[in-house]
Write a protein that holds these residues in place. Structure first.
Motif, PDB file in Angstrom:
ATOM      1  N   LYS A  98       0.648  -1.090  -0.007  1.00 52.80           N
ATOM      2  CA  LYS A  98      -0.022  -0.063  -0.142  1.00 52.80           C
ATOM      3  C   LYS A  98       0.967   1.321  -0.003  1.00 52.80           C
TER       4      LYS A  98
ATOM      5  N   GLU B 285      -9.214   0.160  -7.515  1.00 47.64           N
ATOM      6  CA  GLU B 285     -10.362  -0.618  -6.976  1.00 47.64           C
ATOM      7  C   GLU B 285      -9.829  -2.114  -6.693  1.00 47.64           C
ATOM      8  N   ASP B 286     -10.594  -2.789  -5.784  1.00 45.14           N
ATOM      9  CA  ASP B 286     -10.412  -4.039  -5.410  1.00 45.14           C
ATOM     10  C   ASP B 286     -11.673  -4.646  -5.329  1.00 45.14           C
TER      11      ASP B 286
ATOM     12  N   ALA C 151     -14.224  -7.949  -5.886  1.00 46.05           N
ATOM     13  CA  ALA C 151     -14.602  -8.971  -5.580  1.00 46.05           C
ATOM     14  C   ALA C 151     -15.625  -9.559  -6.384  1.00 46.05           C
TER      15      ALA C 151
ATOM     16  N   ALA D 210     -15.231 -10.419   1.611  1.00 46.24           N
ATOM     17  CA  ALA D 210     -14.644  -8.957   1.449  1.00 46.24           C
ATOM     18  C   ALA D 210     -15.004  -7.949   2.579  1.00 46.24           C
TER      19      ALA D 210
ATOM     20  N   GLY E 125     -12.417  -8.780   5.228  1.00 46.76           N
ATOM     21  CA  GLY E 125     -11.129  -8.297   4.969  1.00 46.76           C
ATOM     22  C   GLY E 125     -10.776  -6.821   5.051  1.00 46.76           C
ATOM     23  N   LEU E 126     -11.874  -6.075   5.013  1.00 46.85           N
ATOM     24  CA  LEU E 126     -11.395  -4.775   5.403  1.00 46.85           C
ATOM     25  C   LEU E 126     -10.830  -4.299   6.661  1.00 46.85           C
TER      26      LEU E 126
ATOM     27  N   ARG F  47      -6.906  -6.326   4.199  1.00 45.15           N
ATOM     28  CA  ARG F  47      -6.613  -7.114   2.856  1.00 45.15           C
ATOM     29  C   ARG F  47      -6.900  -6.404   1.678  1.00 45.15           C
ATOM     30  N   ASN F  48      -7.621  -5.674   1.654  1.00 40.56           N
ATOM     31  CA  ASN F  48      -7.920  -4.958   0.165  1.00 40.56           C
ATOM     32  C   ASN F  48      -7.089  -3.970  -0.007  1.00 40.56           C
TER      33      ASN F  48
ATOM     34  N   LYS G  81     -10.226   0.917  -3.123  1.00 36.24           N
ATOM     35  CA  LYS G  81     -11.857   0.711  -2.680  1.00 36.24           C
ATOM     36  C   LYS G  81     -12.188  -0.954  -2.863  1.00 36.24           C
ATOM     37  N   GLN G  82     -12.810  -1.405  -1.870  1.00 32.59           N
ATOM     38  CA  GLN G  82     -13.411  -2.772  -2.065  1.00 32.59           C
ATOM     39  C   GLN G  82     -14.652  -2.546  -2.604  1.00 32.59           C
TER      40      GLN G  82
END
Lengths: 264, 264
Positions: A111, A232-233, A235, A244, A247-248, A252-253, A256-257
């Protein structure tokens, strides 16, 4: 928040085929009754998913939290925590567009790398690898911090308060480090609010929906000119929603998930 | 802070016999070299000691902290901690003049009584006798608090944050409960800053000396009209200074603590 296409409408201003964004359930079809928190999409030539992020609520959050709450001036020193998140990455880029110096913190080297290479932050650090956040901030901001865009709270806020400049501003958007604690950590350095004449102000984006159209035009322009980059991430499938979401909280993301429920 | 009579002057604007107030040592004669923080006294018809308080720095502190920082509106709910102190008693009275509802906290029944009978607070309580400050504030402010004039910090601030109204303002003047602790207590309820869109802002009166003349005229007017009452706690003789100072931290004084070094 989701992007939807109208399939049926009992409202004269909306007809099948219209694209809107706003609050939806985690569901394939949504009954929208509250039109106060839904907006028609004016720039369908941009990726529609952007309306859950850079052109939607997170984008407007970054925009009002930075411009209306923190009131930046050219040349000021800006620190953003959770800087690779949907809001943070935009705050950093808006700060650069405004002529500020901006440093971000995030929770992984990947990141941090993204902040420096893709989002144009002047500097960034992985807070999980820093032993002493006060020392880290002194290294990143030898002149101190004018604006702190606060997403995390707790120990980071305490370290930031020690490093604020006179008449600094803390725009309080989130305190995610505290949300899942049984008891919140205490913030101990509030005396800096007096000694440095700090203004600390919380905001919630829904109070600022009146600024949406102005924001949408400005942000769409930045995106088309390539002045703002957005990550963006994604799923796939509604069934990926719980994983998902959880994961926040583990970081993990990256970016933006999103969960894709259906594609156009 | 002290009131002095000029006995000798090398400055053309000051001549022997002029009365001034400003920073002095704890001493019988003071050499004044910094004229930025000294003011001539324009209303010697009022008690000169008032220029260490209601017409001096504490008065200006109450005035700018309430009007410029908290920006009160008629009908708002105002809470003042350390309300019987030199600043607090004035904030409460300025709030009443502004058409607000005002409650104060203090550390003895005698002080609480003074707030209600002499300073016109709508209500007051002795915080040392309250088991649960959150419950006390809910009782005093069933509609919540719009403005908190903060003098103490710590547990009181945490309880206040829970009871603030939307778009409330915390004017941070002092955090006296924390000054002599080895480590400050943590403040845990900062999430309220977001949920209630609170603005919390620190200030130091010396930034506002430019407002002094406007303030002096307005406050002198209130005093002459009897709209503002002011209470002093007078210790006699320079040798009483250490005892008087230490007494502040035990809450022994009632009203502004003065030490008489010499009388006119």
């Amino acid at each position: 928040m989701g992007v939807s296409k109208v399939v049926e409408s009992g409202h004269q201003d909306y007809k099948p085929g219209d694209l809107v964004w706003g609050m939806t359930g985690c569901e394939e079809y949504t009954l929208i009754t509250d039109l106060q928190s839904h907006f028609k999409i004016n720039h369908p030539e941009l990726p529609l998913s952007y309306y859950t992020g850079v052109l939607g609520m997170p984008g407007l959050t970054a925009y009002v939290g930075f411009f209306d709450v923190a009131k930046p001036k050219k040349g000021e020193y800006v620190f953003v925590s959770a800087a690779s998140g949907a809001v943070g990455q935009l705050v950093g880029q808006l700060a650069k567009i405004s002529g500020c110096y901006v440093v971000g913190s995030a929770g992984s080297d990947e990141k941090v790398n993204l902040l420096k290479t893709k989002f144009g932050f002047d500097d960034a650090f992985n807070y999980k690898k820093e032993q002493d956040l006060d020392a880290t901030l002194k290294r990143c901001f030898p002149e101190g911090i004018d604006i702190y865009f606060e997403n995390v709270g707790g120990a980071m806020l305490d370290a930031v308060l020690l490093n604020m400049r006179l008449h600094g501003r803390v725009s309080v958007c989130g305190l995610i480090s505290q949300y899942n604690l049984e008891q919140s950590e205490g913030v101990r350095n509030l005396f800096c609010i007096i000694t440095k004449r700090i203004r600390m102000e919380g905001f919630i984006v829904t109070d600022h929906y009146g600024s949406y159209r102005k924001f949408e035009e400005e942000m769409a322009g930045y995106l088309k000119e390539g002045k703002i980059t957005y990550v963006e991430d994604v799923a796939e499938g509604i069934e990926s929603f719980p994983t998902a979401l959880i994961g926040l909280f583990y970081g993990r993301n990256i970016g933006k998930q999103l969960v894709v429920v259906a594609r156009e």
